[in-house]
Design an enzyme around this catalytic site. Sequence first.
Site, short mmCIF file in Angstrom:
data_model
loop_
_atom_site.label_atom_id
_atom_site.label_comp_id
_atom_site.label_asym_id
_atom_site.label_seq_id
_atom_site.Cartn_x
_atom_site.Cartn_y
_atom_site.Cartn_z
N GLN A 256 35.74 41.67 63.20
CA GLN A 256 36.09 42.91 62.57
C GLN A 256 37.17 42.37 61.90
O GLN A 256 37.14 42.80 60.56
CB GLN A 256 36.56 43.98 63.57
CG GLN A 256 36.77 45.32 63.06
CD GLN A 256 35.32 45.67 62.18
OE1 GLN A 256 34.18 45.87 62.59
NE2 GLN A 256 35.51 45.72 60.78
N HIS A 259 36.88 40.76 58.38
CA HIS A 259 36.24 41.59 56.99
C HIS A 259 37.38 41.69 55.98
O HIS A 259 37.14 41.56 54.78
CB HIS A 259 35.89 43.04 57.60
CG HIS A 259 34.39 42.95 57.73
ND1 HIS A 259 33.62 42.54 57.03
CD2 HIS A 259 33.62 43.18 58.85
CE1 HIS A 259 32.09 42.75 57.39
NE2 HIS A 259 32.40 42.92 58.72
N GLU A 323 34.25 53.55 63.71
CA GLU A 323 33.07 53.17 63.00
C GLU A 323 32.11 52.40 63.78
O GLU A 323 30.75 52.81 64.11
CB GLU A 323 33.22 52.20 61.79
CG GLU A 323 32.09 51.78 60.95
CD GLU A 323 32.32 50.95 59.88
OE1 GLU A 323 33.48 49.97 60.03
OE2 GLU A 323 31.42 50.43 59.02
N HIS A 324 32.45 51.35 64.49
CA HIS A 324 31.79 50.87 65.70
C HIS A 324 32.51 50.87 66.89
O HIS A 324 33.67 50.61 66.90
CB HIS A 324 31.69 49.24 65.22
CG HIS A 324 31.23 48.78 63.90
ND1 HIS A 324 32.17 48.65 62.89
CD2 HIS A 324 30.07 48.70 63.40
CE1 HIS A 324 31.48 48.37 61.71
NE2 HIS A 324 30.11 48.56 62.23
N ASP A 357 25.47 44.41 62.65
CA ASP A 357 25.89 44.13 61.01
C ASP A 357 24.74 43.38 60.34
O ASP A 357 24.59 43.71 59.42
CB ASP A 357 26.94 43.30 61.34
CG ASP A 357 28.19 43.82 61.54
OD1 ASP A 357 28.22 45.08 61.59
OD2 ASP A 357 29.27 43.26 61.60
N HIS A 416 15.96 93.67 46.75
CA HIS A 416 15.32 93.06 47.83
C HIS A 416 14.70 93.82 48.77
O HIS A 416 13.45 93.50 49.27
CB HIS A 416 16.49 92.74 48.89
CG HIS A 416 17.38 91.23 48.09
ND1 HIS A 416 18.06 91.59 47.04
CD2 HIS A 416 17.73 90.23 48.59
CE1 HIS A 416 18.54 90.42 46.89
NE2 HIS A 416 18.30 89.61 47.75
N1 HSO Z 1 30.62 45.20 59.57
C1 HSO Z 1 30.25 45.55 58.20
C2 HSO Z 1 28.99 45.02 57.97
C3 HSO Z 1 28.92 43.58 57.60
N2 HSO Z 1 29.20 42.83 58.49
C4 HSO Z 1 28.18 43.02 56.65
C5 HSO Z 1 28.91 41.55 58.05
N3 HSO Z 1 28.00 41.81 56.90
C6 HSO Z 1 30.44 47.26 58.20
O1 HSO Z 1 29.45 47.67 59.15
ZN ZN Z 2 30.83 43.11 59.91
#
Ligand code: HSO
Ligand code: ZN
Length: 427
Positions: A256, A259, A323-324, A357, A416
């Site tokens: 995570q 990202h 989200e996850h 993912d 009506h």
């Molecule tokens: N975790 C991201 C989606 C993703 N991960 C794309 C790797 N590539 C959002 O749910």
């Molecule tokens: Zn991801």
Amino acid sequence: MKIYNYNDLSKSKIEELCSRQIEDDKLVAERVAEIINTVKAQGDKAIFKYAKDFDKVDLHNLFLGAEELKAIASTIPADAKKAIDTAYKNIKTFHQSQLKTEDKVETMPGVICWREHRAIEKVGLYIPGGTAVLPSTFLMLATPAIIAGCKEIVVCSPPQSDGKTNCYLAYCAVLLGVQKIYLIGGAQAVAAMAFGTETVPQVYKIFGPGNRYVTTAKTMVQNKVAIDMPAGPSEVLVIADETAVPAFVASDLLAQAEHGVDSQAVLVSTSQSVINETLKEIEIQLNDLSRKDIAKKAIENSYAILVDNLNAAMDFSNEYAPEHLILATENFEQLIPQIYNAGSVFLGNLTPESVGDYASGTNHTLPTSGFAKAYSGVSTDAFLKKITFQHLSATGLKNIGETVEVLAEAEGLHAHKNAITIRLKKM
Ligand code: HSO
Ligand code: ZN
């Protein structure tokens, strides 16, 4: 990573931990508003100019057509092609299973009601591109759009420095039967799809993740088009008990964290030693990551919470609405009914978020920033509207007539009421 003891947290501290830092950046908003207005006023001309300014490319054409996509797709490495094929097959199978027809219902004798779904005719998919390669997002958005039966699927992705797209996205286009990729990124892509230009078709709903410019643009065009959901930085919450494997938990938190620096990776555990071991593992695994600097910053902004039991962990998780959500425990089964707010859930020690993912079949376009309290992730449903139908027989009208007449009278809406009375009299 800070460590808290759940019992020591005040209500306001919990609220603070659950709030995501969504920056209300005035400068970004001003810039995006200007881009939207310029695209609205100047169409393609503005798009070419922004490609030059932002993407540093002189585009000759705003899109790549089927032939060009095929040529680029042919350069994809064999293992990547095979992996995309497998992921696509699973995503397709899962999203196909969501297409269901509903039964007709006789609410009263002679009164029949039902719903039928119809695809949103024109949809726009934003696929982040440029330096980051995101074929997975292309699959996650286009597959349900095709299954739903959307007639026009407009795909926008920023151009690479050579004015093209990468072989992975091109291969996805060929696999999915998408004929064009519009080489447009950022807020200008959202504006083009929302308002249309000479070249880019206008759509009814825009999907897809993106940077702050893209997400700000999506919120700004909402009076013109629908959007999938408000989007913020990606996040995971891992619930781990003594049956968790710290090295696995660390790997999920880091997946995570890589990202973006603003990603959140939250660990909630019933075991102090699992927390300690996980933190040690994070330090070890960080060293091998190509995006080490990003992941390290995101981990520094994240936290762990020690709880007395799994019920307390679930309470916190539902408040956070991740989200996850990963249940790193052998006892996940008993927790499932307690999950109220989460985008996508990963059960047990052998189910990392990465599978969702990319390839298990579930969608990775999910509600962030606590929106899992009210939003679902993208699925085939997101590309469909449900239309209600009803039909009354003479018996039906007789059965329901008086009820409607009385209610219309009570509301003082006599036209009506008359729409019923006039028919009953004729029968
Ligand atoms: N975790 C991201 C989606 C993703 N991960 C794309 C790797 N590539 C959002 O749910
Ligand atoms: Zn991801």
